[in-house]
Write an enzyme that holds these catalytic residues in place. Structure first.
Site, PDB file in Angstrom:
ATOM      1  N   ARG A  13       0.866  -1.329   0.075  1.00 25.35           N
ATOM      2  CA  ARG A  13       0.070  -0.086   0.198  1.00 25.35           C
ATOM      3  C   ARG A  13       0.850   1.231   0.083  1.00 25.35           C
ATOM      4  NH1 ARG A  13       2.714   1.851   2.880  1.00 25.35           N
ATOM      5  NH2 ARG A  13       2.758   2.318   5.528  1.00 25.35           N
ATOM      6  N   HIS A  20       1.039   7.974  10.487  1.00 29.83           N
ATOM      7  CA  HIS A  20       0.923   8.288  11.942  1.00 29.83           C
ATOM      8  C   HIS A  20      -0.602   8.653  12.594  1.00 29.83           C
ATOM      9  CE1 HIS A  20       5.418   7.280  13.362  1.00 29.83           C
ATOM     10  NE2 HIS A  20       5.555   7.495  11.998  1.00 29.83           N
ATOM     11  N   GLY A 103      10.778  -3.520   3.069  1.00 33.64           N
ATOM     12  CA  GLY A 103      11.352  -2.663   4.068  1.00 33.64           C
ATOM     13  C   GLY A 103      11.272  -1.596   3.124  1.00 33.64           C
ATOM     14  N   SER A 107       5.430  -1.318   3.040  1.00 33.50           N
ATOM     15  CA  SER A 107       4.267  -1.817   3.249  1.00 33.50           C
ATOM     16  C   SER A 107       4.180  -4.319   3.103  1.00 33.50           C
ATOM     17  CB  SER A 107       2.600  -2.210   3.727  1.00 33.50           C
ATOM     18  OG  SER A 107       2.588  -1.218   4.992  1.00 33.50           O
ATOM     19  N   ASP A 151      -2.111  -0.665   7.286  1.00 34.79           N
ATOM     20  CA  ASP A 151      -1.530  -1.508   6.140  1.00 34.79           C
ATOM     21  C   ASP A 151      -2.033  -2.609   6.286  1.00 34.79           C
ATOM     22  OD1 ASP A 151       0.771   0.831   7.257  1.00 34.79           O
ATOM     23  OD2 ASP A 151       1.883  -0.524   7.736  1.00 34.79           O
ATOM     24  N   TYR A 200       9.370   4.498  16.405  1.00 35.87           N
ATOM     25  CA  TYR A 200       7.665   4.066  16.060  1.00 35.87           C
ATOM     26  C   TYR A 200       6.992   4.405  17.561  1.00 35.87           C
ATOM     27  CZ  TYR A 200       3.776   2.497  14.037  1.00 35.87           C
ATOM     28  OH  TYR A 200       2.834   2.465  13.622  1.00 35.87           O
TER      29      TYR A 200
HETATM   30  C1  GLA Z   1       3.790   1.962   9.715  1.00 35.03           C
HETATM   31  C2  GLA Z   1       2.342   0.968  10.461  1.00 35.03           C
HETATM   32  C3  GLA Z   1       1.364   1.783  10.458  1.00 35.03           C
HETATM   33  C4  GLA Z   1       1.149   3.187  10.148  1.00 35.03           C
HETATM   34  C5  GLA Z   1       2.081   3.872   9.449  1.00 35.03           C
HETATM   35  C6  GLA Z   1       2.518   5.720   9.578  1.00 35.03           C
HETATM   36  O1  GLA Z   1       3.301   1.514   8.696  1.00 35.03           O
HETATM   37  O2  GLA Z   1       2.712   0.317  10.318  1.00 35.03           O
HETATM   38  O3  GLA Z   1       0.610   1.443  11.307  1.00 35.03           O
HETATM   39  O4  GLA Z   1       0.876   3.739  11.298  1.00 35.03           O
HETATM   40  O5  GLA Z   1       3.361   3.402   9.417  1.00 35.03           O
HETATM   41  O6  GLA Z   1       1.445   6.023   9.126  1.00 35.03           O
END
Ligand code: GLA
Length: 337
Positions: A13, A20, A103, A107, A151, A200
């Site tokens: 995606r 965030h 990576g 996703s 994701d 994160y």
């Molecule tokens: C990563 C996490 C998601 C989301 C994004 C930031 O992709 O897996 O859940 O928090 O960061 O938007």
């Protein structure tokens, strides 16, 4: 021919806006893309065995796996996380291949989890929300990263030609049609950081602390946010509250076909991710500035968790000759062969 062969496909995606925002229960607007992970194989045996085109060692996971984070090789942890969550009574033997750059914030891990989950279920007439939540828990168990739901929802609930507006409190999903005359282009910063080794989890904890003070953050007023004493929590809460409004404004702009306003909102989103959420890097920031300075590019922003990875840009067709031009795709599929 082996009996009951299946082909499962799960897309990656890009998140157009709402960075965030999922773990605070806010709004996000991802789209599933036409890059994805394919598993071909058959159900059976007492373990899950997958050979990957990108990895030297296979994933071999017993059905009673209890500690996915301790499994090797590292990529097999995502497989193990799904096995631990779904507790299947039958295994699966197959091959994995992906067109998602691994990576980079597109996703790839969620696509792997979703593909494994659908391979184990063997049928796509499942409760996709429940399966996405199981895959999210699998990601937590595999990587230790307390990711939100975006994701896995995007990979399972994507709609061709559309982004999906997810309310991460109610888990309602609404399709948002994208205009045909724009390109969505993903450009890799080249910078790599694992989300688990950086902030994160810290960001999530800070946002939760702000929510303890202000209540459900997506409903907080900006004036209440600005009165927070703690400067760090004030910035994090400001990001959530302003980003939520940007998502709403983006949906309105896209509905009117106003890609100039939509693009500007994406760039503002990046600036808030830089200044308030503090999840960008100089390389990501200069990539965004370079892209938005290009004629015909309406806006750009970080698309994944941050500290590296990809930027997504909205542009007039054919303007950018770098990165991947991605198309809004349907969610994951299961096909008997
Ligand atoms: C990563 C996490 C998601 C989301 C994004 C930031 O992709 O897996 O859940 O928090 O960061 O938007």
């Amino acid at each position: 021919m082996v009996a009951d062969q299946l082909r499962v496909w799960a897309p990656g995606r890009v998140n157009l806006i709402g960075g965030h925002n999922d773990y605070s229960g806010g709004l996000v607007l991802p789209m599933a893309v036409d890059l994805g992970t394919t598993i071909v194989g058959h159900r059976g045996h007492d373990r899950v065995v997958l050979v990957s085109q990108d990895e030297p060692d296979p994933a071999e996971v017993p059905l009673d796996v209890s500690d996915p984070a301790g499994v090797t090789p590292a990529w097999a942890r995502y497989v193990a996380g799904v096995v631990a969550e779904l507790a299947p009574t039958t295994g699966f033997i197959g091959q994995v291949a992906t067109t998602i750059p691994i990576g980079t914030g597109l996703s790839s891990s969620a696509a792997l989890e979703v593909a494994v989950a659908l391979a184990l279920v063997g049928d796509d007439r499942v409760d996709r929300r429940a399966l996405a939540l199981a895959c999210q828990r699998a990601e937590h168990r595999a990587s230790g990263v307390p990711c939100g739901i975006m994701d896995q929802f995007a990979s399972l609930l994507g709609i061709e030609g559309h982004a999906i507006l997810i309310d991460c409190t109610t888990l309602e999903v609404a399709p948002v049609e994208l205009p045909g005359d724009v390109d969505v282009v993903v450009v890799d910063s080249g910078e790599r950081r694992s989300l688990s080794t950086v902030g994160y989890a810290d960001r999530r904890a800070e946002v939760m602390r702000a929510a303890d003070l202000l209540g459900h953050l997506p409903d907080a007023s900006l004036s209440a946010v600005e009165e927070l004493e703690d400067g760090v929590l004030r910035k994090r809460a400001r990001h959530v509250v302003t980003e939520n409004q940007r998502v709403r404004d983006f949906v309105t702009a896209i509905g009117k076909g106003d890609v100039v306003v939509a693009g500007a909102l994406m760039t503002e989103s990046h600036h808030s991710l830089r200044d308030n959420q503090e999840v960008t890097t100089p390389a990501l920031d200069s990539l965004v500035e370079r892209l938005v300075a290009t004629r015909g590019v309406h806006g750009a922003r970080l698309t994944g968790g941050g500290w590296g990875g990809c930027v997504v840009a909205l542009s007039d067709p054919g303007v950018l000759d770098e990165g991947w031009t991605v198309h809004p795709s349907a969610g994951a599929t299961v096909e008997p062969l």
